[in-house]
Write a protein that holds these residues in place. Structure first.
Motif, short mmCIF file in Angstrom:
data_model
loop_
_atom_site.label_atom_id
_atom_site.label_comp_id
_atom_site.label_asym_id
_atom_site.label_seq_id
_atom_site.Cartn_x
_atom_site.Cartn_y
_atom_site.Cartn_z
N ASP A 169 4.74 -19.38 1.25
CA ASP A 169 5.83 -19.70 2.17
C ASP A 169 5.29 -20.07 3.54
O ASP A 169 4.11 -19.83 3.84
N GLU B 227 9.28 -1.34 -1.40
CA GLU B 227 8.58 -1.01 -2.64
C GLU B 227 8.24 -2.19 -3.51
O GLU B 227 7.50 -2.01 -4.49
N ALA B 228 8.70 -3.37 -3.21
CA ALA B 228 8.46 -4.48 -4.14
C ALA B 228 6.97 -4.79 -4.28
O ALA B 228 6.45 -4.84 -5.40
N LEU B 229 6.29 -5.00 -3.15
CA LEU B 229 4.88 -5.39 -3.27
C LEU B 229 4.03 -4.31 -3.95
O LEU B 229 3.28 -4.63 -4.87
N PRO B 230 4.09 -3.04 -3.53
CA PRO B 230 3.27 -2.05 -4.25
C PRO B 230 3.62 -1.95 -5.73
O PRO B 230 2.71 -1.74 -6.56
N ASN C 126 11.22 -11.96 -0.18
CA ASN C 126 10.34 -11.65 0.96
C ASN C 126 10.09 -12.88 1.82
O ASN C 126 10.10 -12.81 3.05
N GLY D 119 15.47 -7.55 1.53
CA GLY D 119 14.68 -6.35 1.20
C GLY D 119 14.92 -5.26 2.21
O GLY D 119 15.37 -5.52 3.32
#
Ligand code: ATP
Ligand code: MG
Length: 410
Positions: A58, A97-100, A33, A93
């Motif tokens: 970052d 869906e990665a963060l949730p 991300n 990405g």
């Protein structure tokens, strides 16, 4: 039995089952991300092998306060908006869906300040339950903090390994990344102590980074590969046959910048080395394959460890030819080893080994469709495969290991 709609948190936890296996998978998602946000420097703070804490900061584009809840919502992404975008996706990405997923299995904090915004803002999520967006001081960029991974998923927590093992998985992943993105500085701390620093070194993979990542022996015995044809480009480094491994641990393959395992490409490499390596030994390489993104489907694996080539035989042939040629030069005694002895001088003039003969083809991705057409379309016909005999794919073992070092993912 009644059918019922699952609650959102459980849906996210199920998705996390695929994407988040261990701390290294969280680091992968968060660092990707940061890269997608254009970061030039990424700070990675870890505690207890990342199980207790992963904090990634970052200096990328950041997220506006009102967008924070969206960033942690399922199927919400700034990276694609249509099927055409998905088919030509250039970001790491795209699934939203990665963060949730990560937030549903940890104590999660997202703080960000968007470019040109006056203030930063913060959003906390605890085991999937969303807090309020509140003002929070932050330099431009984003910090994501993930504490107590799997604290609410005992079955998963049980599978976490010793601190050292989890840390090694993270370091393996960061090495993979460091090889692909020499332009980005990565600083890692573990339990409050600096543990690794990859200095930003410009756009090209340098001897220094190669040496740091794979060791002096690799750097000493390396051949440069630079080969283009049919709208594809293969570049990077392969070890001379004299330097070989008992396992596939030093095989790094990147397709359009994404680290992947690919059985097809791994097979092509093995085949190119087949008459110069003893049985049971494995080549070492860092190879970047670039081709029209429309020729690669990246949406075939939830954690994106694999891709599917539309023209897999063509890719196989291309990789095989490129490496076969490069290795033929060593057989003829004209290969040049790169000195890796003095890494301190890496930034200075570096005697690059002679690149194998290139075919004069355009390298730009936008040239690819035309290049394909010109090469492989007979008069008035559909695109076909090249007429030169292809190495047999029938010999590809089903369970052949892929081209990526073990990340610890199934
Ligand atoms: N470090 C970051 N800097 C700026 N924006 C970010 C950062 N991390 C996440 N975002 C924003 O939040 C959105 C959701 O992130 P998330 O990782 O969940 O999905 P994604 O990256 O779009 O897709 P994928 O699930 O495939 O990773 C991103 O599309 C991006 O807009
Ligand atoms: Mg992402």
């Amino acid at each position: 039995m009644n059918i019922r709609q699952l609650p959102e948190v459980l849906i996210n936890q199920i998705a996390a089952g695929e994407v988040v296996e261990r701390p290294a998978s969280v680091v992968k998602e968060l660092v990707e991300n940061a890269l997608d946000a254009g970061a030039r420097r990424i700070d990675i703070d870890l505690e207890e092998g990342g199980v207790r804490l992963i904090r990634i900061r970052d200096d990328g584009g950041g997220i506006a306060p009102e967008q924070l809840p969206l960033a942690v919502s399922r199927h919400a992404t700034s990276k694609i908006a249509s099927m055409e975008d998905l088919e030509a996706v250039a970001s790491l990405g795209f699934r939203g869906e990665a963060l949730p997923s990560v937030a549903s299995v940890s104590r999660f904090r997202l703080v960000s300040r968007a470019r040109d915004a006056q203030h930063g803002a913060e959003l906390r999520i605890d085991g999937g339950s969303l807090g309020e967006v509140v003002p929070q001081a932050h330099p431009q960029g984003t910090t994501v903090e993930v504490r107590d991974l799997f604290y609410n998923v005992p079955a998963r927590r049980k599978f976490l390994r010793a601190e050292r093992t989890e840390l090694t998985h993270i370091e393996d992943w960061l090495r993979t990344l460091a090889l692909a993105r020499p332009d980005v500085e990565l600083r890692v701390t573990h339990n409050g102590k600096p543990s690794r620093r990859w200095k930003g070194e410009g756009d090209l993979l340098s001897e220094l980074r190669l040496h740091e990542a794979l060791g002096e022996d690799f750097a000493r015995n390396v051949l440069r590969v630079e080969h283009s044809a049919a709208g594809m480009r293969l570049h990077g480094w392969i070890a001379q046959p004299a330097y070989n491994r008992a396992s596939t641990d030093q095989q790094y393959l990147y397709v359009n910048g994404r680290s992947v395992r690919d059985r097809n490409v791994a097979h092509a490499v093995r085949q190119a080395y087949s008459d110069v390596l003893f049985h049971g030994r494995h080549p070492a390489y860092v190879l970047f394959l670039e081709l029209d993104p429309r020729g690669v489907d990246v949406n075939v694996h939830p954690a994106k460890h694999e891709v599917r080539f539309r023209e897999s035989r063509l890719v196989h042939e291309f990789v095989y030819r490129a490496l076969h040629e490069a290795l033929a030069e060593t057989r003829a005694g004209t290969g040049h080893a790169v000195s890796g002895a003095n890494t301190g001088a890496a930034a200075q003039a570096w005697p690059l080994p002679q690149a194998p003969q290139q075919q004069p083809m355009g390298l730009r991705v936008s040239d690819a469709p035309a290049a394909y057409a010109a090469l492989y379309t007979p008069r008035g016909g559909d695109a076909v495969m090249p007429s030169a005999p292809l190495p047999s794919l029938a010999t590809m073992p089903e369970d052949a290991p892929g081209g990526m070092p073990p990340l610890g993912f199934a």
